[in-house]
Motif scaffolding. Structure first.
Motif, PDB file in Angstrom:
ATOM      1  N   GLU A 189       3.373  -1.578  -8.608  1.00  0.00           N
ATOM      2  CA  GLU A 189       3.188  -0.529  -9.555  1.00  0.00           C
ATOM      3  C   GLU A 189       3.692  -0.595 -11.028  1.00  0.00           C
ATOM      4  O   GLU A 189       3.309  -0.415 -11.802  1.00  0.00           O
ATOM      5  CB  GLU A 189       3.667   0.922  -9.002  1.00  0.00           C
ATOM      6  N   ASP A 190       4.886  -1.387 -10.955  1.00  0.00           N
ATOM      7  CA  ASP A 190       5.465  -1.409 -12.104  1.00  0.00           C
ATOM      8  C   ASP A 190       4.971  -2.336 -13.140  1.00  0.00           C
ATOM      9  O   ASP A 190       4.619  -2.079 -14.248  1.00  0.00           O
ATOM     10  CB  ASP A 190       7.012  -1.832 -12.062  1.00  0.00           C
ATOM     11  N   LEU A 191       4.522  -3.583 -12.386  1.00  0.00           N
ATOM     12  CA  LEU A 191       3.591  -4.369 -13.333  1.00  0.00           C
ATOM     13  C   LEU A 191       2.425  -3.849 -13.717  1.00  0.00           C
ATOM     14  O   LEU A 191       1.754  -4.280 -14.844  1.00  0.00           O
ATOM     15  CB  LEU A 191       3.213  -5.636 -12.325  1.00  0.00           C
ATOM     16  N   ARG A 192       1.672  -2.888 -13.202  1.00  0.00           N
ATOM     17  CA  ARG A 192       0.494  -2.357 -13.770  1.00  0.00           C
ATOM     18  C   ARG A 192       0.877  -1.459 -15.072  1.00  0.00           C
ATOM     19  O   ARG A 192       0.013  -1.194 -15.820  1.00  0.00           O
ATOM     20  CB  ARG A 192      -0.278  -1.512 -12.504  1.00  0.00           C
ATOM     21  N   ARG A 193       2.133  -1.100 -14.977  1.00  0.00           N
ATOM     22  CA  ARG A 193       2.784  -0.422 -16.099  1.00  0.00           C
ATOM     23  C   ARG A 193       3.034  -1.225 -17.300  1.00  0.00           C
ATOM     24  O   ARG A 193       3.844  -0.837 -18.195  1.00  0.00           O
ATOM     25  CB  ARG A 193       3.635   0.682 -15.778  1.00  0.00           C
ATOM     26  N   ASP A 194       2.921  -2.670 -17.092  1.00  0.00           N
ATOM     27  CA  ASP A 194       3.502  -3.745 -17.882  1.00  0.00           C
ATOM     28  C   ASP A 194       5.099  -3.834 -17.923  1.00  0.00           C
ATOM     29  O   ASP A 194       5.615  -3.759 -18.884  1.00  0.00           O
ATOM     30  CB  ASP A 194       2.987  -3.631 -19.362  1.00  0.00           C
ATOM     31  N   ARG A 195       5.649  -3.380 -16.782  1.00  0.00           N
ATOM     32  CA  ARG A 195       7.211  -3.404 -16.591  1.00  0.00           C
ATOM     33  C   ARG A 195       7.563  -4.258 -15.551  1.00  0.00           C
ATOM     34  O   ARG A 195       6.920  -4.336 -14.459  1.00  0.00           O
ATOM     35  CB  ARG A 195       7.651  -1.965 -16.214  1.00  0.00           C
ATOM     36  N   ILE A 196       8.694  -5.026 -15.770  1.00  0.00           N
ATOM     37  CA  ILE A 196       9.224  -5.888 -15.011  1.00  0.00           C
ATOM     38  C   ILE A 196      10.783  -5.529 -14.666  1.00  0.00           C
ATOM     39  O   ILE A 196      11.322  -5.839 -15.759  1.00  0.00           O
ATOM     40  CB  ILE A 196       8.837  -7.309 -15.027  1.00  0.00           C
ATOM     41  N   TYR A 197      11.223  -5.036 -13.549  1.00  0.00           N
ATOM     42  CA  TYR A 197      12.679  -4.984 -13.727  1.00  0.00           C
ATOM     43  C   TYR A 197      13.529  -5.878 -12.810  1.00  0.00           C
ATOM     44  O   TYR A 197      14.538  -5.888 -12.442  1.00  0.00           O
ATOM     45  CB  TYR A 197      12.723  -3.444 -12.886  1.00  0.00           C
ATOM     46  N   LEU A 198      12.724  -7.186 -12.218  1.00  0.00           N
ATOM     47  CA  LEU A 198      13.374  -8.012 -11.791  1.00  0.00           C
ATOM     48  C   LEU A 198      14.011  -8.869 -12.998  1.00  0.00           C
ATOM     49  O   LEU A 198      13.068  -9.455 -13.902  1.00  0.00           O
ATOM     50  CB  LEU A 198      12.323  -9.043 -11.111  1.00  0.00           C
ATOM     51  N   PRO A 199      15.220  -9.250 -13.120  1.00  0.00           N
ATOM     52  CA  PRO A 199      15.758 -10.005 -13.986  1.00  0.00           C
ATOM     53  C   PRO A 199      14.895 -11.361 -14.464  1.00  0.00           C
ATOM     54  O   PRO A 199      14.919 -12.238 -13.498  1.00  0.00           O
ATOM     55  CB  PRO A 199      17.323 -10.159 -13.810  1.00  0.00           C
ATOM     56  N   ARG A 204      13.324 -17.072 -13.047  1.00  0.00           N
ATOM     57  CA  ARG A 204      13.356 -18.566 -13.319  1.00  0.00           C
ATOM     58  C   ARG A 204      14.171 -19.391 -12.302  1.00  0.00           C
ATOM     59  O   ARG A 204      13.451 -20.382 -12.004  1.00  0.00           O
ATOM     60  CB  ARG A 204      13.873 -18.885 -14.712  1.00  0.00           C
ATOM     61  N   ARG A 205      15.280 -18.813 -11.768  1.00  0.00           N
ATOM     62  CA  ARG A 205      15.956 -19.525 -10.864  1.00  0.00           C
ATOM     63  C   ARG A 205      15.258 -19.844  -9.405  1.00  0.00           C
ATOM     64  O   ARG A 205      15.230 -20.621  -8.996  1.00  0.00           O
ATOM     65  CB  ARG A 205      17.157 -18.629 -10.315  1.00  0.00           C
ATOM     66  N   PHE A 206      14.373 -18.680  -9.068  1.00  0.00           N
ATOM     67  CA  PHE A 206      13.462 -18.591  -7.914  1.00  0.00           C
ATOM     68  C   PHE A 206      12.056 -19.254  -8.337  1.00  0.00           C
ATOM     69  O   PHE A 206      11.208 -19.250  -7.554  1.00  0.00           O
ATOM     70  CB  PHE A 206      13.487 -17.278  -7.288  1.00  0.00           C
ATOM     71  N   HIS A 207      11.709 -19.629  -9.342  1.00  0.00           N
ATOM     72  CA  HIS A 207      10.683 -20.358  -9.896  1.00  0.00           C
ATOM     73  C   HIS A 207       9.214 -19.169  -9.636  1.00  0.00           C
ATOM     74  O   HIS A 207       8.270 -19.371  -9.225  1.00  0.00           O
ATOM     75  CB  HIS A 207      10.139 -21.483  -8.957  1.00  0.00           C
ATOM     76  N   VAL A 208       9.597 -18.163 -10.013  1.00  0.00           N
ATOM     77  CA  VAL A 208       8.698 -16.741  -9.790  1.00  0.00           C
ATOM     78  C   VAL A 208       8.010 -16.588 -11.445  1.00  0.00           C
ATOM     79  O   VAL A 208       8.872 -16.624 -12.497  1.00  0.00           O
ATOM     80  CB  VAL A 208       9.120 -15.528  -9.240  1.00  0.00           C
ATOM     81  N   THR A 209       6.936 -16.459 -11.369  1.00  0.00           N
ATOM     82  CA  THR A 209       6.073 -16.306 -12.701  1.00  0.00           C
ATOM     83  C   THR A 209       5.478 -14.755 -12.518  1.00  0.00           C
ATOM     84  O   THR A 209       5.297 -14.182 -11.536  1.00  0.00           O
ATOM     85  CB  THR A 209       5.053 -17.221 -13.143  1.00  0.00           C
ATOM     86  N   GLU A 210       5.209 -14.316 -13.854  1.00  0.00           N
ATOM     87  CA  GLU A 210       4.641 -12.879 -13.881  1.00  0.00           C
ATOM     88  C   GLU A 210       3.292 -12.933 -12.836  1.00  0.00           C
ATOM     89  O   GLU A 210       2.759 -12.043 -12.222  1.00  0.00           O
ATOM     90  CB  GLU A 210       4.327 -12.591 -15.208  1.00  0.00           C
ATOM     91  N   SER A 211       2.335 -13.844 -13.085  1.00  0.00           N
ATOM     92  CA  SER A 211       1.195 -14.028 -12.420  1.00  0.00           C
ATOM     93  C   SER A 211       1.500 -13.953 -10.817  1.00  0.00           C
ATOM     94  O   SER A 211       0.545 -13.575  -9.927  1.00  0.00           O
ATOM     95  CB  SER A 211       0.500 -15.312 -12.639  1.00  0.00           C
ATOM     96  N   ASP A 212       2.803 -14.588 -10.417  1.00  0.00           N
ATOM     97  CA  ASP A 212       3.030 -14.326  -8.867  1.00  0.00           C
ATOM     98  C   ASP A 212       3.148 -13.127  -8.390  1.00  0.00           C
ATOM     99  O   ASP A 212       2.862 -12.603  -7.239  1.00  0.00           O
ATOM    100  CB  ASP A 212       4.289 -15.296  -8.727  1.00  0.00           C
ATOM    101  N   LEU A 213       3.710 -12.382  -9.461  1.00  0.00           N
ATOM    102  CA  LEU A 213       3.983 -10.921  -8.978  1.00  0.00           C
ATOM    103  C   LEU A 213       2.524 -10.007  -9.015  1.00  0.00           C
ATOM    104  O   LEU A 213       2.439  -9.063  -8.439  1.00  0.00           O
ATOM    105  CB  LEU A 213       4.808 -10.214  -9.954  1.00  0.00           C
ATOM    106  N   ALA A 214       1.788 -10.540  -9.787  1.00  0.00           N
ATOM    107  CA  ALA A 214       0.231  -9.882  -9.719  1.00  0.00           C
ATOM    108  C   ALA A 214      -0.600 -10.153  -8.395  1.00  0.00           C
ATOM    109  O   ALA A 214      -1.676  -9.672  -8.561  1.00  0.00           O
ATOM    110  CB  ALA A 214      -0.600 -10.247 -11.106  1.00  0.00           C
TER     111      ALA A 214
END
Length: 300
Positions: A189-199, A204-214
């Motif tokens: 839901e936050d990503l749909r609001r263009d917000r990411i609260y994951l530091p 980067r440490r866990f090799h997660v991109t914004e596209s992974d969250l989508a």
């Protein structure tokens, strides 16, 4: 609109308390506390709804705050007007606040001797949400939680007359944890609001991109990241739990509800395999009650 219509408008905001992770003003509290806690909840919920763009349609809140209905979509203007109305709550002259939820707040502020700072912190957190959509470090996120969550704990201690430096410290740990848990539940839901609260540093440490969250469901790297942040929240809840043992009576049960609610929400995240992307994992009522009971036994 009539006073009755505005009262129903305010009630619709207060009714959202039933959907929170933790009890807001449970029946077992003294009536005065329940009234005061619901007044604070109404304030906090409304300012969050302004910041999230979740106000009721029609622009009535903008009008109540002295703006044109056409400004209902201007979140920063609404927050500025809301702050102006908040300052009327604390003013010793004038006609008082315009918005019914702030009118409801005024007796609580006076009865409990509350100061403007925690209320202003909540407004500033929502201003920050309009300007900042990413957090580079965990420390940056904690600074945001200081405004968006810890201030609420300060108000609960103020209402119940239990403020002390040690209790504030424990309360801050609990409230920050609850905010992080909510962020974990609401990643999609936050990503749909263009917000990411994951530091970002953790992503980067866990090799997660914004596209992974989508994506519709989380891959292994996202699950590992969520598990890592969930463990941080659990540690904060454990750090704050002694607050429960520092008070007595019904307040002990209320605070155990906050801690238990956070723990139960983390249980739900874990039960979902830390895949929060399909929707917010929510605890069952049974799990919540068990966690509250465990917190009371620990601090009894």
């Amino acid at each position: 609109m009539t006073a009755g219509t505005d009262a129903r408008h305010a009630r619709a905001v207060l009714d959202k308390a039933a959907h929170e992770n933790f009890p807001v003003a449970p029946f077992f509290l003294p009536r005065a506390w329940r009234d005061d806690l619901m007044a604070i909840y109404g304030y906090a919920r409304l300012v969050d709804d302004i910041g999230d763009g979740d106000l009721a349609p029609g622009g009535r809140d903008a009008e109540l705050l002295g703006l044109d209905r056409e400004q209902a979509g201007d979140r920063l203007a609404l927050l500025d007007a809301f702050e102006t109305d908040l300052r009327r709550v604390f003013a010793t002259t004038g006609t008082g606040p315009r918005h019914p939820l702030l009118q409801r707040l005024r007796p609580t502020v006076r009865r409990c001797g509350l100061t403007p700072e925690p209320f202003l912190g909540l407004i500033e957190a929502n201003r920050q949400d309009q300007l900042t959509g990413r957090y580079e470090t965990y420390g940056d996120l904690l600074a945001y939680c200081e405004l968006s969550a810890n201030t609420v704990g300060h108000l609960v201690l103020g209402v119940t007359g239990t403020t002390s430096p040690e209790r504030v410290r424990r309360s801050d740990a609990i409230c920050t944890a609850l905010q992080i848990v909510e962020h974990l539940q609401d990643v999609a839901e936050d990503l749909r609001r263009d917000r990411i609260y994951l530091p970002a540093e953790d992503m980067r440490r866990f090799h997660v991109t914004e596209s992974d969250l989508a994506r519709p469901t989380a891959g292994a790297s996202v699950r590992a990241l969520v598990a890592y942040e969930a463990e941080r929240a659990r540690q904060l809840l454990n750090e704050g739990t002694p607050l429960v043992g520092s008070v007595h009576g019904r307040l002990k049960l209320l605070l155990a509800g906050f801690v238990g609610g956070g723990m139960a929400a983390l249980d739900a995240v874990a039960a979902a395999g830390h895949d929060v992307l399909p929707g917010p994992p929510k605890p069952t009522r049974t799990r919540l009650l068990r966690r509250v009971g465990a917190t009371l036994r620990r601090e009894g």
